[in-house]
Scaffold this motif. Structure first.
Motif, PDB file in Angstrom:
ATOM      1  N   GLY A  64       0.646  -1.447  -0.254  1.00 48.47           N
ATOM      2  CA  GLY A  64       0.013   0.194  -0.101  1.00 48.47           C
ATOM      3  C   GLY A  64       0.767   1.248   0.004  1.00 48.47           C
ATOM      4  N   VAL A  65       0.357   2.354   0.218  1.00 45.41           N
ATOM      5  CA  VAL A  65       0.740   3.658   0.391  1.00 45.41           C
ATOM      6  C   VAL A  65       1.984   3.583   1.605  1.00 45.41           C
ATOM      7  CG1 VAL A  65       0.628   6.245   0.901  1.00 45.41           C
ATOM      8  CG2 VAL A  65      -1.075   4.805  -0.794  1.00 45.41           C
ATOM      9  N   PRO A  66       3.090   3.901   1.339  1.00 51.47           N
ATOM     10  CA  PRO A  66       4.210   3.609   2.565  1.00 51.47           C
ATOM     11  C   PRO A  66       4.134   4.471   3.626  1.00 51.47           C
ATOM     12  CG  PRO A  66       5.165   4.804   0.560  1.00 51.47           C
ATOM     13  CD  PRO A  66       3.675   4.309   0.212  1.00 51.47           C
ATOM     14  N   VAL A  67       3.181   5.257   3.793  1.00 49.70           N
ATOM     15  CA  VAL A  67       2.937   6.009   5.117  1.00 49.70           C
ATOM     16  C   VAL A  67       1.408   6.131   5.354  1.00 49.70           C
ATOM     17  CG1 VAL A  67       5.012   7.568   5.059  1.00 49.70           C
ATOM     18  CG2 VAL A  67       2.988   8.271   3.805  1.00 49.70           C
ATOM     19  N   ALA A  68       0.834   5.972   6.728  1.00 43.75           N
ATOM     20  CA  ALA A  68      -0.436   6.011   6.998  1.00 43.75           C
ATOM     21  C   ALA A  68      -0.835   7.298   7.545  1.00 43.75           C
ATOM     22  CB  ALA A  68      -0.594   5.184   8.139  1.00 43.75           C
ATOM     23  N   HIS A  69      -2.074   7.595   7.123  1.00 44.87           N
ATOM     24  CA  HIS A  69      -2.608   8.953   7.825  1.00 44.87           C
ATOM     25  C   HIS A  69      -1.998  10.112   7.230  1.00 44.87           C
ATOM     26  CE1 HIS A  69      -4.467   6.024  10.463  1.00 44.87           C
ATOM     27  NE2 HIS A  69      -3.451   5.941  11.122  1.00 44.87           N
ATOM     28  N   VAL A  70      -1.950  10.121   5.830  1.00 43.01           N
ATOM     29  CA  VAL A  70      -1.719  11.218   5.058  1.00 43.01           C
ATOM     30  C   VAL A  70      -2.416  12.480   5.349  1.00 43.01           C
ATOM     31  CG1 VAL A  70      -0.777  12.061   2.766  1.00 43.01           C
ATOM     32  CG2 VAL A  70      -0.330   9.919   3.354  1.00 43.01           C
ATOM     33  N   GLY A  71      -1.839  13.690   5.526  1.00 40.73           N
ATOM     34  CA  GLY A  71      -2.615  14.838   5.859  1.00 40.73           C
ATOM     35  C   GLY A  71      -2.780  15.471   4.837  1.00 40.73           C
ATOM     36  N   LYS A  72      -1.630  15.719   4.089  1.00 37.39           N
ATOM     37  CA  LYS A  72      -1.784  16.498   2.816  1.00 37.39           C
ATOM     38  C   LYS A  72      -0.979  15.826   1.538  1.00 37.39           C
ATOM     39  CE  LYS A  72      -0.082  20.396   4.656  1.00 37.39           C
ATOM     40  NZ  LYS A  72      -0.103  19.982   5.996  1.00 37.39           N
ATOM     41  N   TYR A  73      -1.693  15.891   0.434  1.00 37.80           N
ATOM     42  CA  TYR A  73      -0.921  15.453  -0.762  1.00 37.80           C
ATOM     43  C   TYR A  73      -0.769  16.756  -1.808  1.00 37.80           C
ATOM     44  CZ  TYR A  73       0.565  12.429  -4.622  1.00 37.80           C
ATOM     45  OH  TYR A  73       1.413  11.851  -5.704  1.00 37.80           O
ATOM     46  N   ILE A  74       0.401  17.152  -1.957  1.00 41.87           N
ATOM     47  CA  ILE A  74       0.790  18.668  -2.508  1.00 41.87           C
ATOM     48  C   ILE A  74       1.523  18.332  -3.670  1.00 41.87           C
ATOM     49  CG2 ILE A  74       1.424  20.906  -2.014  1.00 41.87           C
ATOM     50  CD1 ILE A  74       1.878  20.126   0.883  1.00 41.87           C
ATOM     51  N   ALA A  75       1.175  18.964  -4.953  1.00 31.89           N
ATOM     52  CA  ALA A  75       1.973  18.817  -5.964  1.00 31.89           C
ATOM     53  C   ALA A  75       2.223  20.181  -6.675  1.00 31.89           C
ATOM     54  CB  ALA A  75       0.866  17.886  -6.972  1.00 31.89           C
ATOM     55  N   PRO A 235       4.859  15.551   9.430  1.00 29.05           N
ATOM     56  CA  PRO A 235       5.148  14.454   9.087  1.00 29.05           C
ATOM     57  C   PRO A 235       4.152  13.421   8.440  1.00 29.05           C
ATOM     58  CG  PRO A 235       5.846  15.007  11.123  1.00 29.05           C
ATOM     59  CD  PRO A 235       5.093  16.292  10.513  1.00 29.05           C
ATOM     60  N   GLY A 236       4.485  12.858   7.320  1.00 31.28           N
ATOM     61  CA  GLY A 236       3.557  12.192   6.734  1.00 31.28           C
ATOM     62  C   GLY A 236       3.209  12.751   5.276  1.00 31.28           C
ATOM     63  N   ASP A 237       3.309  14.178   5.141  1.00 26.55           N
ATOM     64  CA  ASP A 237       2.666  14.795   4.039  1.00 26.55           C
ATOM     65  C   ASP A 237       3.507  14.360   2.657  1.00 26.55           C
ATOM     66  OD1 ASP A 237       0.803  16.557   5.538  1.00 26.55           O
ATOM     67  OD2 ASP A 237       2.038  18.157   5.429  1.00 26.55           O
ATOM     68  N   ILE A 238       2.836  14.359   1.534  1.00 34.17           N
ATOM     69  CA  ILE A 238       3.547  13.895   0.563  1.00 34.17           C
ATOM     70  C   ILE A 238       3.512  15.072  -0.524  1.00 34.17           C
ATOM     71  CG2 ILE A 238       3.615  12.381  -1.475  1.00 34.17           C
ATOM     72  CD1 ILE A 238       1.957  10.268   0.547  1.00 34.17           C
ATOM     73  N   ILE A 239       4.518  15.453  -1.041  1.00 33.70           N
ATOM     74  CA  ILE A 239       4.716  16.238  -2.206  1.00 33.70           C
ATOM     75  C   ILE A 239       5.177  15.504  -3.711  1.00 33.70           C
ATOM     76  CG2 ILE A 239       6.113  18.310  -3.035  1.00 33.70           C
ATOM     77  CD1 ILE A 239       6.730  18.869   0.029  1.00 33.70           C
ATOM     78  N   ALA A 240       4.387  15.797  -4.416  1.00 33.83           N
ATOM     79  CA  ALA A 240       4.838  15.329  -5.916  1.00 33.83           C
ATOM     80  C   ALA A 240       5.341  16.501  -6.519  1.00 33.83           C
ATOM     81  CB  ALA A 240       3.491  14.951  -6.645  1.00 33.83           C
ATOM     82  N   THR A 241       6.701  16.471  -7.165  1.00 31.43           N
ATOM     83  CA  THR A 241       7.559  17.540  -7.659  1.00 31.43           C
ATOM     84  C   THR A 241       7.489  17.999  -9.102  1.00 31.43           C
ATOM     85  OG1 THR A 241       9.515  16.017  -7.693  1.00 31.43           O
ATOM     86  CG2 THR A 241       9.038  17.061  -5.631  1.00 31.43           C
ATOM     87  N   GLY A 242       6.658  17.251  -9.663  1.00 31.52           N
ATOM     88  CA  GLY A 242       6.280  17.704 -11.174  1.00 31.52           C
ATOM     89  C   GLY A 242       6.876  16.646 -12.166  1.00 31.52           C
ATOM     90  N   THR A 243       6.599  16.720 -13.351  1.00 31.71           N
ATOM     91  CA  THR A 243       6.833  15.605 -14.336  1.00 31.71           C
ATOM     92  C   THR A 243       7.602  15.940 -15.537  1.00 31.71           C
ATOM     93  OG1 THR A 243       5.728  13.605 -15.362  1.00 31.71           O
ATOM     94  CG2 THR A 243       4.692  16.069 -15.957  1.00 31.71           C
ATOM     95  N   PRO A 244       8.614  15.104 -16.174  1.00 35.05           N
ATOM     96  CA  PRO A 244       9.237  15.675 -17.284  1.00 35.05           C
ATOM     97  C   PRO A 244       8.327  15.286 -18.625  1.00 35.05           C
ATOM     98  CG  PRO A 244       9.842  13.034 -16.613  1.00 35.05           C
ATOM     99  CD  PRO A 244       8.875  13.878 -15.547  1.00 35.05           C
ATOM    100  N   PRO A 245       8.945  15.420 -19.649  1.00 37.44           N
ATOM    101  CA  PRO A 245       8.052  15.669 -21.045  1.00 37.44           C
ATOM    102  C   PRO A 245       7.462  14.200 -21.185  1.00 37.44           C
ATOM    103  CG  PRO A 245      10.314  15.820 -21.487  1.00 37.44           C
ATOM    104  CD  PRO A 245      10.284  15.980 -20.076  1.00 37.44           C
ATOM    105  N   GLY A 246       6.622  13.887 -22.063  1.00 38.95           N
ATOM    106  CA  GLY A 246       6.159  12.747 -22.497  1.00 38.95           C
ATOM    107  C   GLY A 246       4.847  12.266 -22.245  1.00 38.95           C
TER     108      GLY A 246
END
Length: 290
Positions: A64-75, A235-246
């Motif tokens: 599953g998702v490797p951390v529990a009770h994620v408070g925020k998913y920021i991208a 702690p536990g917040d996840i940040i997605a940092t952007g995507t390359p082309p394609g």
């Protein structure tokens, strides 16, 4: 270390990947990988253990998702120069920030469920950052010390919802299963340079995205510091940092996901996701939020 949560959705147990690639059970040591288990002190305690003495997990359980009770998913949007070009957007002067609903989170091998009435569901391989220490108004020099570890993330996006139905990106970003994270959290000591990681994404065995985090417009340190000036990172917040082309939206002709497709996405040193794409139905089970 490579830290995992394994088992059926909503019933995951904490574990780690040992030197032989096996899962070792940590449920006799900690209840779960919650906020309190992501600090440097807590992770050092687990690292110092004799991992070979931990119970061996048999079979090939779901991760599953490797951390529990994620408070925020920021991208972060438009954070690679070539992706900005394919999206016909100007290079941002500051990071573009949006939120993904935590209900979109799922494991690295869970099915991608296309939302009802989806016409333009797209893929985006991204480096995920998992916060390990509370961050408020921190400098770039301090930023990486607040990171527990890194993971593979796929910022799946329904482009019609995102772009053609108003100006709110969140509508196309937060659909159920549109946030696969993992398969595991790799602690930051094993990722000495998050700005030099190769990335790729395949659809049906065809390479769609190839990139490296060194081509980010804003570095991981910059992103973590920047965000901490607008919101408290916990702690536990996840940040997605952007995507390359394609991405599918940027291809000629455009290409989007359909039921029966397969998506493989990986980052050097962080492993790989492998997911099948299925259609939405009322009876389809959706993974419970971690």
């Amino acid at each position: 270390m490579k830290l995992v949560r394994y088992g059926h959705p909503g019933k995951e147990k904490p574990g780690l990947i040992d030197e032989s690639g096996n899962i070792r059970d940590l449920s006799g040591v900690i209840d779960d990988f919650t906020a309190g288990q992501l600090s440097d002190t807590a992770l050092a305690r687990i690292a110092a253990m004799n991992h070979a003495s931990l119970p061996l997990v048999s079979g090939n359980p779901r991760l599953g998702v490797p951390v529990a009770h994620v408070g925020k998913y920021i991208a972060i949007g438009i954070n690679y120069i070539e992706h900005a070009k394919e999206a016909n957007m100007r290079l941002p002067k500051e990071p573009i920030v949006f939120m993904k609903a935590v209900t979109c989170l799922c494991g690295a091998t869970d099915n991608i469920i296309l939302p009802k009435d989806s016409k333009k569901s797209d893929w985006e391989i991204e480096l995920g950052v998992i916060i390990g220490r509370k961050a408020q108004y921190i400098t770039e020099e301090e930023a990486l010390d607040h990171v527990a570890g890194y993971c593979v993330a796929n910022d799946l996006s329904e482009r019609e919802f995102q772009i053609e139905r108003g100006t709110q990106w969140d509508k196309g970003k937060g659909c159920d299963t549109f946030g696969p994270v993992g398969p595991w959290l790799v602690t930051r000591d094993e990722v000495p340079d998050p700005q030099n990681l190769d990335m790729y994404l395949d659809v049906n065995g065809v390479r769609m995205q190839t990139g490296n985090t060194r081509t980010m417009i804003f570095s991981v340190a910059k992103i973590v510091s920047y965000l901490s000036h607008f919101m408290t990172l916990l702690p536990g917040d996840i940040i997605a940092t952007g995507t390359p082309p394609g991405v599918g939206m940027g291809r000629e002709p455009q290409l989007f996901l359909k039921p029966g497709d397969n998506v493989r996405a990986g980052i050097a040193g962080l492993s790989e996701q492998n997911q099948d794409v299925i259609a939405w139905s009322r009876t389809q089970e959706v993974p419970a939020p971690p």
